[in-house]
Design a protein around this motif. Structure first.
Motif, mmCIF file in Angstrom:
data_model
loop_
_atom_site.group_PDB
_atom_site.id
_atom_site.type_symbol
_atom_site.label_atom_id
_atom_site.label_comp_id
_atom_site.label_asym_id
_atom_site.label_seq_id
_atom_site.Cartn_x
_atom_site.Cartn_y
_atom_site.Cartn_z
ATOM 1 N N TYR A 1 36.512 40.993 31.581
ATOM 2 C CA TYR A 1 35.384 40.213 32.078
ATOM 3 C C TYR A 1 35.692 39.468 33.369
ATOM 4 C CZ TYR A 1 32.442 40.829 27.913
ATOM 5 O OH TYR A 1 31.655 41.360 26.920
ATOM 6 N N PHE A 2 36.918 38.946 33.511
ATOM 7 C CA PHE A 2 37.192 37.997 34.589
ATOM 8 C C PHE A 2 38.244 38.466 35.590
ATOM 9 C CE2 PHE A 2 35.835 35.608 30.820
ATOM 10 C CZ PHE A 2 34.657 35.068 31.331
ATOM 11 N N GLY A 3 38.850 39.610 35.383
ATOM 12 C CA GLY A 3 39.838 40.097 36.322
ATOM 13 C C GLY A 3 41.172 39.378 36.195
ATOM 14 N N GLN A 4 42.093 39.707 37.085
ATOM 15 C CA GLN A 4 43.460 39.213 36.978
ATOM 16 C C GLN A 4 43.674 37.856 37.632
ATOM 17 O OE1 GLN A 4 45.841 40.718 35.207
ATOM 18 N NE2 GLN A 4 47.269 39.051 35.623
ATOM 19 N N ARG A 5 42.919 37.559 38.698
ATOM 20 C CA ARG A 5 43.245 36.406 39.541
ATOM 21 C C ARG A 5 43.199 35.090 38.782
ATOM 22 N NH1 ARG A 5 40.559 32.819 42.714
ATOM 23 N NH2 ARG A 5 38.556 33.720 42.119
ATOM 24 N N ILE A 6 42.224 34.915 37.879
ATOM 25 C CA ILE A 6 42.087 33.658 37.135
ATOM 26 C C ILE A 6 42.339 33.870 35.646
ATOM 27 C CG2 ILE A 6 40.523 32.599 38.805
ATOM 28 C CD1 ILE A 6 38.185 33.377 36.971
ATOM 29 N N LEU A 7 42.999 34.972 35.301
ATOM 30 C CA LEU A 7 43.159 35.321 33.889
ATOM 31 C C LEU A 7 43.966 34.268 33.127
ATOM 32 C CD1 LEU A 7 42.828 37.246 31.526
ATOM 33 C CD2 LEU A 7 44.829 38.527 32.367
ATOM 34 N N GLY A 8 45.039 33.756 33.731
ATOM 35 C CA GLY A 8 45.865 32.778 33.027
ATOM 36 C C GLY A 8 45.074 31.552 32.610
ATOM 37 N N ALA A 9 44.248 31.033 33.529
ATOM 38 C CA ALA A 9 43.451 29.847 33.214
ATOM 39 C C ALA A 9 42.356 30.161 32.206
ATOM 40 C CB ALA A 9 42.845 29.276 34.493
ATOM 41 N N VAL A 10 41.688 31.293 32.375
ATOM 42 C CA VAL A 10 40.588 31.641 31.469
ATOM 43 C C VAL A 10 41.099 31.875 30.048
ATOM 44 C CG1 VAL A 10 38.886 33.428 30.927
ATOM 45 C CG2 VAL A 10 39.067 32.551 33.259
#
Length: 405
Positions: free
Chosen positions: A331-340
């Protein structure tokens, strides 16, 4: 090809690090009796450190995940390794229950939160195919921890007092996790930006604020919460429930072992199934099995019946847990995956922390565990209903592989 090979090295590092970190945290169950006998602190006071562990791990996981998105996973897990050993060492020096709760509950919980979300996010960036399997293999460390670190802690208790044993665990953490952290690498830049084409555009334009108010995140977080709330009570109370059914304590404990072993199989089995049949389909099926198994505990009274239900229950909840990270990536891709993913895990930790308390209240109120399993099964069916509301994956994030279905 070189990047692909190192991606699987990252999987191995993630499994190893989560095994050591989570195992160190869960060693509190082994230390509980020796600590209370040595210090005179109440069981409630010492056990409160575990509640703090869950809450601190969940809250810190969001912060660590967001930080890993910015600076990469290596400094995050390195800091976590140092803090984890420090927390164990300070807990061994605690002179009051409050000092122990702050050291083992708060500091250890914060430290353990640095491993799961950042390593899961990093692995998702390294592995472009078979992501379901890769994430499941990382989470295998969580399942192996009670079968490795807990026996080690139990053996240490037979050789020395609990304070010295925790110092040994602190040294072990520093000696293993600090060197392992040095081999952790940030995913290739192409994966960090989303892969290419439309995926890059979407990954660069979506902010955390956009993600947190989006329908996919709300459904993800609520499903994760309900899933953990459904299985937390049965995980914590089933051994006691089996004893109220007349099983001997040693026999009852083996039910937990069966559940844990089945969970390892579930992680691998549902991870492979997610890659083949689609992560949403497999998640919903696993949640449904978990709910039905929770209801089935009500009819179990003999050891063989407990084994059958526990194996089914463990297979289901162990298998679905890694799939939330795969959904977050789609859903959100890799760039913000850690935070999401860290934020979703933080919400789920509230359900995990509440489960044991709700089960205890139900038993104290009604004098039996029947209604706890009814409650858990109903919450589990609620998780299925919420998961059915997942919207289609964004076209830019879709993968031609079945995992994106």
């Amino acid at each position: 090809m070189k990047e692909l090979r190192y991606g699987w090295v990252m999987v191995g590092l993630g499994a190893f690090m989560t095994c050591i970190a989570v195992g160190a945290m869960f060693s509190l169950a082994v230390f509980l009796q020796p600590i209370t006998q040595s210090t005179g602190w109440s069981h409630t006071a010492v056990s409160a450190a575990m509640t703090l562990n869950f809450l601190a791990m969940g809250a810190a996981g969001f912060g660590w995940g967001a930080l890993s998105d910015r600076i990469g996973p290596r400094p995050v897990v390195l800091a976590g390794a140092v803090l984890l050993g420090l927390g164990l060492f300070l807990a061994s020096r605690a002179q009051s229950a409050l000092q122990f709760q702050l050291a083992f509950g708060l500091l250890v919980g914060v430290a353990v939160g640095s491993f799961f979300s950042p390593m899961i996010a990093a692995v998702m960036g390294w592995i472009s195919e078979h992501r379901g399997l890769a994430v499941s293999l990382v989470s295998v460390g969580v399942g192996v921890a009670p079968m490795t670190m807990s026996p080690l802690a139990a053996w240490l208790i037979t050789q020395m007092d609990w304070r010295a044993a925790q110092v040994v665990l602190a040294v072990l953490v520093w000696a293993t996790l600090v060197p392992a952290a040095l081999f952790v690498r940030r995913p290739p830049q192409s994966e960090m930006t989303g892969g290419g084409g439309a995926s890059v555009t979407q990954g660069q334009s979506m902010t955390l604020r956009d993600a947190f108010v989006s329908a996919p995140f709300i459904v993800l977080a609520l499903t994760f919460f309900a899933c953990c709330a459904a299985h937390a009570g049965p995980i914590f109370h089933t051994v006691t429930y089996a004893q109220t059914c007349g099983l001997a304590p040693l026999a009852a404990v083996t039910i937990y072992s069966v559940e844990g072993l089945a969970g390892l199989g579930g992680r691998l089995g549902l991870g492979l199934a997610a890659d083949r049949f689609g992560v949403k389909r497999v998640l919903i099926a696993g949640l449904a099995i978990q709910a039905l198994a929770a209801f089935a505990f009500i009819s179990a009274s003999r050891l063989g019946e407990f084994y059958a239900v526990a194996a089914t229950f463990g297979f289901a909840y162990g298998g679905v847990m890694p799939l939330y990270a795969v959904l977050a990536r789609e859903y959100f891709g890799q760039r913000i995956l850690g935070a999401v993913f860290g934020a979703a895990a933080m919400v789920s930790s509230l359900g995990m922390a509440a489960g044991p308390a709700v089960g205890g209240w139900i038993f104290d109120t009604f004098g039996r565990y029947t209604w706890m399993y009814v409650y858990s099964g109903a919450i589990g069916l609620g998780a299925v209903a919420i998961a059915l509301a997942f919207p289609p994956f964004p076209k830019a994030a879709r993968d031609p592989s079945p995992a994106a279905a």
